[in-house]
Scaffold this motif. Structure first.
Motif, short mmCIF file in Angstrom:
data_model
loop_
_atom_site.label_atom_id
_atom_site.label_comp_id
_atom_site.label_asym_id
_atom_site.label_seq_id
_atom_site.Cartn_x
_atom_site.Cartn_y
_atom_site.Cartn_z
N UNK A 102 0.83 -1.21 0.00
CA UNK A 102 0.00 0.00 0.00
C UNK A 102 0.86 1.26 0.00
N UNK A 103 1.90 1.24 0.82
CA UNK A 103 2.80 2.40 0.85
C UNK A 103 3.52 2.55 -0.50
N UNK A 105 2.32 1.69 -3.37
CA UNK A 105 1.31 2.23 -4.28
C UNK A 105 1.15 3.73 -4.10
N UNK A 106 1.17 4.17 -2.87
CA UNK A 106 1.03 5.62 -2.61
C UNK A 106 2.25 6.38 -3.11
N UNK A 109 2.07 6.99 -6.78
CA UNK A 109 0.94 7.81 -7.23
C UNK A 109 1.38 9.26 -7.48
N UNK A 110 0.51 10.08 -8.08
CA UNK A 110 0.86 11.50 -8.29
C UNK A 110 1.07 12.26 -6.98
N UNK A 111 0.72 11.69 -5.84
CA UNK A 111 1.02 12.37 -4.58
C UNK A 111 2.52 12.47 -4.35
N UNK A 114 4.78 10.09 -8.89
CA UNK A 114 3.98 10.18 -10.11
C UNK A 114 4.61 9.35 -11.24
N UNK A 117 3.73 9.63 -14.98
CA UNK A 117 4.25 10.75 -15.76
C UNK A 117 5.78 10.81 -15.76
N UNK A 186 4.07 16.82 -1.10
CA UNK A 186 2.96 16.21 -0.38
C UNK A 186 3.33 15.83 1.05
N UNK A 189 3.79 19.94 4.67
CA UNK A 189 3.04 20.81 5.56
C UNK A 189 2.29 19.94 6.58
N UNK A 190 2.41 20.30 7.81
CA UNK A 190 1.77 19.50 8.84
C UNK A 190 2.70 18.44 9.42
N UNK B 3 -6.14 19.75 9.73
CA UNK B 3 -5.76 20.95 8.98
C UNK B 3 -6.04 20.76 7.48
N UNK B 69 0.04 16.57 -15.15
CA UNK B 69 -0.93 16.45 -16.24
C UNK B 69 -2.36 16.35 -15.73
N UNK B 70 -2.54 15.79 -14.52
CA UNK B 70 -3.91 15.64 -14.03
C UNK B 70 -4.51 17.00 -13.67
N UNK B 115 -1.52 10.50 -18.82
CA UNK B 115 -0.69 9.36 -19.23
C UNK B 115 -1.56 8.13 -19.49
N UNK B 168 -4.73 5.01 -3.93
CA UNK B 168 -3.61 5.72 -3.30
C UNK B 168 -3.36 7.10 -3.89
N UNK B 169 -4.34 7.67 -4.59
CA UNK B 169 -4.20 9.02 -5.14
C UNK B 169 -4.96 9.95 -4.20
N UNK B 171 -4.57 13.10 -3.17
CA UNK B 171 -4.89 14.50 -3.53
C UNK B 171 -6.20 14.56 -4.30
N UNK B 220 -4.19 6.91 -13.82
CA UNK B 220 -3.13 6.86 -12.80
C UNK B 220 -3.21 5.60 -11.93
N UNK B 287 -0.06 -5.44 5.04
CA UNK B 287 -0.26 -4.06 4.62
C UNK B 287 -1.35 -3.32 5.37
N UNK B 290 -0.98 0.33 6.99
CA UNK B 290 -0.69 1.58 6.31
C UNK B 290 -1.95 2.34 5.93
#
Lengths: 211, 293
Positions: A102-103, A105-106, A109-111, A114, A117, A186, A189-190, B3, B69-70, B115, B168-169, B171, B220, B287, B290
């Motif tokens: 899972x980590x 995968x994160x 990701x784009x976080x 990415x 891309x 990402x 902050x915080x 926050x 790109x997103x 992509x 896991x995206x 944002x 993604x 897992x 997490x």
């Protein structure tokens, strides 16, 4: 000549031949090594024995480590020269491995990296100078997350060896970057994840076969 | 975590609600029923603003070309909102609705460059889906633009948020959460008569946002075990148009409820099936500890 003397003569000649032949082979091998050390050679990075690790502060508490398993590229190096090594290293961002799916995968990701891309992290050296017996100061361009920044790092030459079907050389470096400078902000902050990332790269280059 | 929710969900929601309330207030002046209805034209702008603010709070200031790109989804949704706003400002006809749908579709295909799905057939498919969905939702909104819309919006964008979180995206998950919260906040304002009806602007924006974000999630999420689940929120809206639309009259409560049930079932199926497939695809025991937050 009686048969006994003939056998002894053949044995002596054969023995001399073996000794001389072995000496000749040894001399030419050593000569090759000496000659090689005096010329610039291009080593292919051995992905099996090369790794890039990173360390980042998590929640302001512990340091967590991850690694990239797929490190490829070339090293151009002449151990006898003060010019220092040249590196062209490429790391597959998708090979990030923290031991937790899972980590991972994160992080892909784009976080973070990415991967869709920006599938590669790269370093291409521009210059190097010898600053110690086996230490070089290497400067070049580091590209992470599609952002290229100049980087200067101290690189240790960990050794050169010959065996297992080829010649090998090894290098190791430790340096620190700020991931925010590469657009990877990402959770900074915080205080979720630190901005500073310590990177440890160990490379083994090889010429010829090997395992 | 608190926050982040305040900055990237609550603040965009309040901004969207404020836009709706201001537009409603301005439209009430003059006591003109047509202008009163026009207050709902701000729905598209409210949803687009909530999404944009949430994205940029998390990912930095907007720029062109986009940093990632997103981020093109922000431009596509904003363009749909503007087109919807323009369509709501003129006479509400099928032709205007069709023109708005085509405009939003072209904007989506133009701005969204992702992509894996950047080839012409993908962009053409996105264009066609947005055009059909925006036209279908737009025509339904001409007959009824009441409470059913924000409720449906909450369900669809919450489902998209869940799918993004599972892939896991985070944002994008938070940004979809902001749009869902904006639908909820606007819905409350609508109930207390402080916001106008959803209007063609809201319908076109919801159609564009749903299709574009679904494709973004798919793009993604290359290792997603059930990639087709990303299509279900879009299909749920098409089902909603079949249930709530289809006749010349305003739909009654049963048809509205059937339409909402369609949305809920498809969206719940998308999140549930995707979660189950991901659990079985990974080593759950190793897992489970997490979480991105």
């Amino acid at each position: 000549m009686n048969p006994r003397n003939a056998v002894i003569a053949v044995a002596v000649i054969a023995g001399l031949g073996c000794v001389l032949g072995w000496r000749s082979a040894y001399t030419s091998e050593a000569g090759r090594v000496e000659a090689a050390s005096a010329t610039v050679e291009s080593f292919t990075i051995d992905a099996v024995h090369s790794k890039a690790l990173f360390r980042v502060h998590h929640l302001g508490a512990g340091m967590f480590y991850g690694r990239f398993n797929d490190v490829t590229g070339t090293i151009v190096f002449d151990g006898a020269s003060a010019a220092g090594p040249q590196f062209d290293v490429s790391i597959a961002a998708g090979s990030v491995d923290t031991g937790n799916d899972k980590l991972d995968g994160h992080l892909k990701s784009p976080d973070f990296f990415n991967v869709a891309e920006h599938p590669k992290l790269t370093f291409k050296s521009k210059s190097a100078k010898k600053v110690g017996d086996k230490t070089y100061e290497v400067s070049g361009d580091l590209t992470i997350h599609g952002v290229t920044k100049p980087l200067t790092a101290q690189v240790d030459w960990t050794g050169t060896a010959e065996g297992r079907g080829g010649k090998r050389c090894g290098f190791e470096t430790v340096f620190t970057i700020k991931r925010s400078e590469f657009g990877m902000t990402y959770m900074i902050e915080g205080g979720g994840l630190g901005d500073e990332v310590r990177v440890i790269v160990s490379l083994e280059g090889m010429i010829g076969g090997g395992r | 975590m608190i926050e982040l929710v305040l900055k990237a969900v609550a603040a965009p929601m309040l901004l969207g609600a404020a836009l709706l309330a201001i537009a409603h207030r301005l439209a009430r002046k003059g006591d003109d029923s047509a202008r009163l209805k026009r207050g709902g034209a701000a729905w598209g702008a409210a949803l687009a603003a909530a999404f944009a603010v949430s994205v940029f709070v998390q990912d930095g200031t907007p720029r062109w070309p986009p940093a990632a790109r997103w981020h093109g989804t922000v431009h596509a949704i904003a363009a749909a909102a503007l087109i919807g706003l323009a369509a709501s400002s003129v006479k509400n006809t099928f032709a205007v609705c069709g023109a708005a749908a085509v405009g939003a579709a072209i904007a989506a295909a133009g701005f969204v460059s992702l992509p894996r799905v950047d080839a012409v057939p993908w962009r053409g498919s996105l264009c066609a889906v947005v055009a059909v969905l925006a036209f279908a939702l737009g025509t339904v909104s001409r007959r009824d633009d009441g409470w059913v819309w924000p409720v449906g919006g909450v369900v669809v964008f919450t489902a998209l948020s869940g799918l993004f979180m599972q892939s896991h995206f985070a944002k994008a998950a938070v940004a979809c959460g902001a749009v869902a919260a904006c639908c909820g906040g606007g819905g409350v304002l609508m109930l207390v008569r402080r916001a106008g009806g959803f209007s063609v602007a809201g319908a076109v924006t919801v159609a564009t946002a749903t299709a574009v974000l679904s494709l973004t999630g798919y793009a993604y999420d290359p290792s997603g075990p059930l990639p087709w689940t990303w299509m279900l929120p879009t299909i749920s809206l098409l089902g909603f148009t079949l249930a709530a639309g289809g006749r010349a009259t305003k739909p009654g409560l049963p048809r509205k409820l059937i339409g909402l049930a369609w949305i809920f079932v498809f969206c719940a199926a998308a999140v549930g099936l995707d979660a189950r497939a991901r659990m079985s695809a990974t080593n759950e025991a190793a897992n489970s500890a997490y979480s991105p937050y």
